[in-house]
Design a protein around this motif. Structure first.
Motif, PDB file in Angstrom:
ATOM      1  N   ASN B  12      89.359  28.311  51.065  1.00 47.99           N
ATOM      2  CA  ASN B  12      88.567  29.223  50.241  1.00 47.99           C
ATOM      3  C   ASN B  12      89.394  29.916  49.171  1.00 47.99           C
ATOM      4  O   ASN B  12      88.869  30.674  48.370  1.00 47.99           O
ATOM      5  CB  ASN B  12      87.936  30.307  51.125  1.00 47.99           C
ATOM      6  N   LYS B  40      82.847  30.097  50.311  1.00 53.36           N
ATOM      7  CA  LYS B  40      82.452  31.024  49.257  1.00 53.36           C
ATOM      8  C   LYS B  40      81.137  30.576  48.605  1.00 53.36           C
ATOM      9  O   LYS B  40      80.717  29.429  48.790  1.00 53.36           O
ATOM     10  CB  LYS B  40      83.550  31.045  48.184  1.00 53.36           C
ATOM     11  N   SER B 188      89.222  33.971  41.912  1.00 53.27           N
ATOM     12  CA  SER B 188      88.642  35.235  42.393  1.00 53.27           C
ATOM     13  C   SER B 188      88.415  36.163  41.207  1.00 53.27           C
ATOM     14  O   SER B 188      89.246  36.245  40.294  1.00 53.27           O
ATOM     15  CB  SER B 188      89.576  35.916  43.386  1.00 53.27           C
ATOM     16  N   GLN B 324      78.755  40.051  42.699  1.00 50.81           N
ATOM     17  CA  GLN B 324      79.925  39.939  43.567  1.00 50.81           C
ATOM     18  C   GLN B 324      80.774  41.210  43.490  1.00 50.81           C
ATOM     19  O   GLN B 324      80.777  41.889  42.464  1.00 50.81           O
ATOM     20  CB  GLN B 324      80.809  38.765  43.120  1.00 50.81           C
TER      21      GLN B 324
END
Lengths: 332, 332
Positions: B12, B40, B188, B324
């Motif tokens: 991930n 994810k 990310s 998110q």
């Protein structure tokens, strides 16, 4: 004059015990000892010869009771903290390497973070090991790169690296000590000098890894304790100091022969040659010029004299010793 | 031709995701991904564009489910293991340093011990970080000493030292990779390139530590994945390989300005200058000649092109992204 307070972490370790004995002998210190185990049998605790009102013991496990330690420090406000606590055995570290990292790196990191809260602490002295350098042919100085060969050594190197981040970023007043192998009265019975003396007295054979060709440096524990006291009082924060004997190292087989001679046993009757240990570092000689120059420190106990003293100690306490476990027992 | 099996630990992670995407693109690999978290959201998982019968995912936590991993490896018999799993954030590592050591050193040690049991594994590739070297003015080569400045970096250095003990003593066929900062589609959202793009789109100010003067090297993730694949296939066990971009590093403020220009926002309107972070390493340029010579590897994606691709990715998925969390959340 008010006594200075010293918190000794790992007070049941051989080095911790002798350091406490030295502090109490000086008469200028109030000492608080902590260990995850109960106090050892009295014949190990050389400091018991002093009056007890300058020493107190608390059973606290760094891995599990950090809050208790925090309360103790807040309450006692020690001037100095000297940390001998570690898992130190090399061989068993291959079986449970994670335990070595948990104690020698994770717990040390938590301790470092805790200590940054207590600004009254003048110095934190951390006992490291030259094994973090791995195998070296030449004399090793304090700036040598880390190159550990075993999980034990790697876990100690990990703790050292962690401490330096707290020195660099939080000004933790930390000094680090790396000493060659110590010996002396009060040492754990599975360590080479007392073990050989005890085995000879029992008529048991001594297993000798790789024929005992590995060269090590042995220094009497009192010389190390004196050096550590100088570092505690006058060491420069952020510095590493080596402590090592005069002259070159000695092969393990030669050390055993000295003990055999003193105890009047033939070397060949005393030993069994067995295989080399995993990750056994071949040579092992560290340079201690830095500490010698900084503190006018030097070793004073000759090997022959120190070894005789250990043999005397074994003879004096033989009955109790022979009831003790002679092998290292891993517990976490 | 039978496909080679690759176990990707930390599937991930951004780097793990892109590496899986590269393996599946090549068509010669069967890939098993593991992560302690569930997969994810799809817009992060660039490998989802490939047919799913060459990829399987298992939710396994290295810290707690090592037995499960052992069973999986015994069952699947992967040819290669590539480990991206780590706690990687620098700032939060000061608050809970012990968690970083537990994951990055203790769990890695347990994994190394486990892997030595499986002799069918041809290569174990470990993703390290150049932060283990600390602050450096010059170009850093693979033999530079460890000098980490933060608990994160110290914990990674600790894991690296531990792995080398298993290479030296158990011939663990381990290669280590240290790459400069990566960026790319799928990263990310709290990482600088997607974060800046997202903040600009949201009209939020970007906090800029120390004015963004710190120089870092950024390289596109696909260049890194290609390098890692070469190391997996042809890297020499026991060796460390650096992967880094061509040319010097770039100051963070200059990188932000590139993104601002592409998104037509004024730099001064986009940023808030805030204090320097603890243990922030000033300069950060590593030498990757060794990998370039060994594998004929070199970076191919120009920064401007790679940054544009991230902006496209943010534009394509803006609605889901804005739901998110934009900050790093520490969980263990």
């Amino acid at each position: 004059m008010e006594k200075k307070k010293v918190l000794v972490i790992g007070s049941n370790s051989f080095s911790g015990i002798d350091f406490i004995d030295l502090l109490l002998e000086k008469g200028e210190y109030q000492v608080i000892g902590i260990s995850r185990s109960k106090e050892k049998p009295d014949f190990f605790l050389t400091y018991k010869r002093h009056q007890c009102n300058n020493y107190s013991f608390h059973q606290i496990d760094l891995n599990n009771d950090l809050d208790q330690l925090a309360n103790l420090i807040a309450d006692q406000r020690p001037d100095y903290v000297v940390n001998f606590a570690a898992l130190v055995e090399v061989g068993p570290s291959w079986d449970n390497p994670e335990d070595w990292f948990t104690t020698n790196a994770v717990a040390v990191t938590k301790l470092a973070k805790l200590l940054t809260q207590f600004t009254f602490i003048k110095k934190y002295v951390h006992i490291s090991t030259p094994e973090v350098y791995g195998s070296c042919e030449d004399k090793i100085t304090e700036d040598a790169p880390l190159n550990p060969s075993t999980p034990y050594a790697a876990s100690k190197a990990a703790g050292d690296l962690s401490l330096f981040t707290f020195f660099k970023n939080y000004n933790l007043p930390m000094c680090m000590v790396r000493s060659t192998n110590v010996y002396g009265r009060g040492q754990s019975l599975f360590k080479i000098v007392p073990r050989v003396a005890l085995y000879l007295k029992m008529g048991k054979k001594i297993p000798l890894h790789g024929g005992g060709k590995a060269v090590k440096s042995y220094i009497h524990i009192r010389d190390i304790s004196e050096g550590q006291l100088s570092i505690m009082l006058d060491g420069k924060p952020g510095e590493i100091y080596h402590l090592s004997p005069n002259g070159a190292g000695i092969a393990i087989c030669d050390l055993i022969e000295i003990i055999c001679n003193k105890m009047k046993v033939k070397f060949d009757d005393a030993v069994d040659i067995v295989g080399e240990r995993l990750g056994q570092d071949k040579a092992y000689v560290i340079d201690s010029s830095k500490a010698r120059e900084a503190f006018d420190w030097q070793p004073r106990v000759p090997l022959e004299q120190g070894v005789s003293d250990v043999i005397d100690w074994v003879n004096e306490n033989y009955n109790e010793m022979s009831e003790q476990p002679l092998e290292y027992n891993h517990k976490l």
